[in-house]
Design a protein around this motif. Structure first.
Motif, PDB file in Angstrom:
ATOM      1  N   HIS A  11      -0.104  28.183 -15.664  1.00 60.57           N
ATOM      2  CA  HIS A  11       0.147  26.930 -14.948  1.00 60.57           C
ATOM      3  C   HIS A  11       1.547  26.386 -15.262  1.00 60.57           C
ATOM      4  CE1 HIS A  11      -1.885  22.936 -13.556  1.00 60.57           C
ATOM      5  NE2 HIS A  11      -0.893  23.295 -12.785  1.00 60.57           N
ATOM      6  N   HIS A  69       3.902  17.821 -12.198  1.00 57.33           N
ATOM      7  CA  HIS A  69       3.527  18.674 -13.330  1.00 57.33           C
ATOM      8  C   HIS A  69       4.157  18.178 -14.632  1.00 57.33           C
ATOM      9  CE1 HIS A  69       2.079  21.425 -10.200  1.00 57.33           C
ATOM     10  NE2 HIS A  69       1.283  21.899 -11.139  1.00 57.33           N
ATOM     11  N   ASP A  72      -4.460  17.321 -12.240  1.00 54.85           N
ATOM     12  CA  ASP A  72      -4.154  18.302 -11.200  1.00 54.85           C
ATOM     13  C   ASP A  72      -5.467  18.855 -10.651  1.00 54.85           C
ATOM     14  OD1 ASP A  72      -3.244  20.490  -9.689  1.00 54.85           O
ATOM     15  OD2 ASP A  72      -1.729  21.048 -11.170  1.00 54.85           O
ATOM     16  N   HIS A 130      -5.448  26.346  -9.309  1.00 61.43           N
ATOM     17  CA  HIS A 130      -4.738  27.014 -10.414  1.00 61.43           C
ATOM     18  C   HIS A 130      -4.861  26.214 -11.718  1.00 61.43           C
ATOM     19  CE1 HIS A 130      -0.853  24.848  -8.909  1.00 61.43           C
ATOM     20  NE2 HIS A 130      -1.276  24.220  -9.980  1.00 61.43           N
TER      21      HIS A 130
HETATM   22 MN   MN3 Z   1      -0.593  22.579 -10.805  1.00 63.15          MN
END
Ligand code: MN3
Length: 207
Positions: free
Chosen positions: A27, A81, A163, A167
């Motif tokens: 990630h 992120h 998130d 993924h």
């Molecule tokens: Mn992500």
């Protein structure tokens, strides 16, 4: 100038088993790095190359131009992120204290109500995206955004995020997103980080 890929604020294996080292390696080291590298390539030689990351996001957020959409997606994913790694902690979970706890009581009816709503909206969000605790016009609120969507593009201030892209959890939870949301709330959510964001952005005094 956009910031480089930030280092994780903890070792890759620090969040296991709620989030495995393998998930963090892919990630952070693959997905996040790819957004940073793609953004750098897309903005090279354009006026965006001289802007900071938030300015790039604000300038491209409402654009219908295809090149701008690609820049927005990669810029917002870089920002989201970078914010996410700080939203997670090896000592996470539990509940906020101080002014943020009081604001959650005032605006959302208390931590249990917040948690139920966050769980419902995050688990029920269709497709890829993000779940957020935000500050919106002086009040705390829960929201989700689609794909690369970010509170910055909605004039809201992010306090904490999770998130929801596959993924983020598929290696550890496969299709069980609700279990991942539960682990985020119980073991990963960095309330110290959210409290700092709230105090700074709302002008509240830390307890
Ligand atoms: Mn992500």
């Amino acid at each position: 100038m956009i910031p480089p890929l930030p280092a994780l604020p903890y070792p890759e294996d620090a969040l296991a088993p709620a989030m495995s080292a393998e998930t963090l390696r892919f990630h952070h080291g693959k997905h996040h790095r790819n957004y940073v590298d793609t953004l750098a390539r897309l903005i090279a030689g354009t006026p965006y190359a001289d802007m900071d990351l938030e300015a790039i996001i604000r300038h491209t957020a409402a654009s219908g131009d295809t090149a701008d959409r690609k820049i927005f997606n990669n810029a917002a994913q870089h920002w989201n992120h970078s914010f996410q790694w700080k939203s997670l902690s090896p000592d996470g979970g539990g509940q906020p204290t101080g002014p943020l706890a009081e604001a959650i009581e005032r605006d959302l009816g208390g931590f249990n109500q917040f948690e139920a709503r966050f769980r419902e909206e995050a688990a029920g969000h269709f497709g890829s995206g993000w779940a957020w605790l935000v500050l919106s016009a002086g009040r705390v609120d829960v929201m989700t955004t689609h794909d690369a969507g970010t509170p910055i593009a909605h004039d809201k201030v992010a306090l904490l995020c999770c998130d929801l892209w596959e993924h983020a959890y598929y290696l550890d939870y496969q299709n069980r997103r609700a279990d991942f949301i539960g682990a985020f709330l119980a073991r990963l959510a960095n309330w110290r980080f959210a409290e700092e964001n709230f105090v700074r952005e709302s002008g509240a005094t830390a307890a």
